[in-house]
Design a protein around this motif. Structure first.
Motif, PDB file in Angstrom:
ATOM      1  N   VAL A  37       0.791  -1.160   0.006  1.00  0.00           N
ATOM      2  CA  VAL A  37      -0.017  -0.101  -0.211  1.00  0.00           C
ATOM      3  C   VAL A  37       0.916   1.225   0.012  1.00  0.00           C
ATOM      4  N   ALA A  38       2.026   1.328   0.922  1.00  0.00           N
ATOM      5  CA  ALA A  38       2.882   2.619   0.780  1.00  0.00           C
ATOM      6  C   ALA A  38       3.506   2.598  -0.610  1.00  0.00           C
ATOM      7  N   ARG A  39       4.023   1.508  -1.006  1.00  0.00           N
ATOM      8  CA  ARG A  39       4.485   1.716  -2.476  1.00  0.00           C
ATOM      9  C   ARG A  39       3.550   1.972  -3.357  1.00  0.00           C
ATOM     10  N   GLY A  40       2.108   1.624  -3.342  1.00  0.00           N
ATOM     11  CA  GLY A  40       1.227   2.388  -4.239  1.00  0.00           C
ATOM     12  C   GLY A  40       1.046   3.559  -3.941  1.00  0.00           C
ATOM     13  N   PHE A  41       0.946   4.310  -3.157  1.00  0.00           N
ATOM     14  CA  PHE A  41       0.612   5.685  -2.682  1.00  0.00           C
ATOM     15  C   PHE A  41       1.947   6.504  -3.151  1.00  0.00           C
ATOM     16  N   LEU A  42       3.331   5.689  -3.095  1.00  0.00           N
ATOM     17  CA  LEU A  42       4.452   6.558  -3.470  1.00  0.00           C
ATOM     18  C   LEU A  42       4.397   6.513  -4.960  1.00  0.00           C
ATOM     19  N   LEU A  46      -0.012   9.863  -4.441  1.00  0.00           N
ATOM     20  CA  LEU A  46      -1.109  10.210  -3.374  1.00  0.00           C
ATOM     21  C   LEU A  46      -0.621  10.471  -2.033  1.00  0.00           C
ATOM     22  N   TYR A  47       0.614   9.885  -1.896  1.00  0.00           N
ATOM     23  CA  TYR A  47       1.190  10.226  -0.499  1.00  0.00           C
ATOM     24  C   TYR A  47       1.289  11.816  -0.189  1.00  0.00           C
ATOM     25  N   ARG A  48       1.537  12.407  -1.212  1.00  0.00           N
ATOM     26  CA  ARG A  48       1.821  14.068  -0.916  1.00  0.00           C
ATOM     27  C   ARG A  48       0.442  14.427  -0.508  1.00  0.00           C
ATOM     28  N   ASN A  49      -0.618  14.089  -1.187  1.00  0.00           N
ATOM     29  CA  ASN A  49      -1.925  14.244  -0.655  1.00  0.00           C
ATOM     30  C   ASN A  49      -2.357  14.376   0.889  1.00  0.00           C
ATOM     31  N   VAL A  50      -1.934  12.874   1.125  1.00  0.00           N
ATOM     32  CA  VAL A  50      -1.991  12.698   2.721  1.00  0.00           C
ATOM     33  C   VAL A  50      -1.292  13.523   3.562  1.00  0.00           C
ATOM     34  N   MET A  51      -0.130  13.639   3.045  1.00  0.00           N
ATOM     35  CA  MET A  51       1.037  14.569   3.923  1.00  0.00           C
ATOM     36  C   MET A  51       0.491  16.067   4.019  1.00  0.00           C
ATOM     37  N   SER A  52       0.070  16.467   3.022  1.00  0.00           N
ATOM     38  CA  SER A  52      -0.524  17.961   2.967  1.00  0.00           C
ATOM     39  C   SER A  52      -2.062  18.125   3.632  1.00  0.00           C
ATOM     40  N   ASN A  53      -2.532  16.823   4.024  1.00  0.00           N
ATOM     41  CA  ASN A  53      -3.674  17.190   4.748  1.00  0.00           C
ATOM     42  C   ASN A  53      -3.936  16.442   6.187  1.00  0.00           C
ATOM     43  N   PHE A 102       8.197   8.732   2.999  1.00  0.00           N
ATOM     44  CA  PHE A 102       9.147   9.183   1.445  1.00  0.00           C
ATOM     45  C   PHE A 102       9.509  10.524   1.439  1.00  0.00           C
ATOM     46  N   LEU A 103       8.562  11.563   2.088  1.00  0.00           N
ATOM     47  CA  LEU A 103       8.639  12.915   1.808  1.00  0.00           C
ATOM     48  C   LEU A 103       9.842  13.487   2.957  1.00  0.00           C
TER      49      LEU A 103
END
Length: 233
Positions: A37-42, A46-53, A102-103
């Protein structure tokens, strides 16, 4: 003769059926799902959207806590399917949150932290399974240490002390190293006494509960290891 051979095979299969072995299989499956899942969001960004919210991140953490407490407190009354689904959903949601690392850290640091954690976790698990030392007395002190670590982390959210953060990270690794050994031996003892006396449904549910415990030990140890290695870089 065939009947005797079949009976002997069934008996051997029963003897090989241990909760401890199943715990590690479910734990590995949980970590694999989290990584996927982490790889998929990377890959999708999409991981950037999570981090920014922050609200979304906070909501995911709350849901994860609810799932953990539900699995820990309701495991005996849950169906096998519900227990598996709850563990899977938790591991998946944790993968979403884990994708945000990853950010903050480069891939080399993350890889080094994971390998170091796996080596430390494996060493402590092996020692706990093979040692004749009774670790049950560690429980009280480990719980006190966990409470102290949580309080120190909350206090440092306001102080924002980098030095204190560093000390908390080292204390966290030490604490979850001890918890890995303690929890592994506790699961081993449960496996010895219950593996061959419970039905298949209870066998799976106890395995999932044990897997959740060791999964949490591993993930927390990994995150503290990552903070230390990331700071050094």
């Amino acid at each position: 003769m065939n009947q005797n051979f079949t009976s002997a095979g069934s008996f051997q299969a029963t003897q090989d059926r241990t909760i401890l072995k199943n715990v590690y299989l479910w734990m590995t499956a949980g970590l694999f799902l989290t990584a996927i899942v982490a790889r998929g969001f990377l890959v999708t960004g999409l991981y950037r959207n999570v981090m920014s919210n922050p609200l979304l991140m906070f909501g995911l953490i709350i849901i994860e806590l609810v799932l953990v407490f539900r699995l820990a407190s309701k495991i005996n009354t849950m169906s096998v399917g519900a227990a598996i689904t709850t563990f899977g959903v938790y591991a998946g949601l944790n993968g979403i949150n884990m994708s945000t690392i990853f950010l903050m850290y480069n891939l080399g640091t993350i890889t080094t932290a994971f390998v170091s954690t796996a080596a430390l976790f494996g060493t402590m698990s092996l020692w706990a399974v093979t040692t004749k030392k009774d670790l049950s007395g560690w429980g009280h002190y480990l719980m006190m240490g966990l409470v102290g670590l949580i309080i120190a982390s909350l206090v440092n959210m306001f102080l924002r002390s980098s030095g204190m953060s560093y000390l908390i990270s080292y204390a966290g690794i030490l604490l979850f190293t001890g918890l890995t050994a303690y929890d592994t031996q506790r699961i081993k003892n449960m496996s010895r006494s219950m593996s061959h006396s419970v039905d298949e449904g209870q066998f799976v549910k106890l395995s999932i509960l044990g897997a959740l415990t060791l999964y949490l030990d591993f993930i927390n140890m990994f995150l503290f290891m990552l903070r230390i290695l990331g700071r050094r870089n």
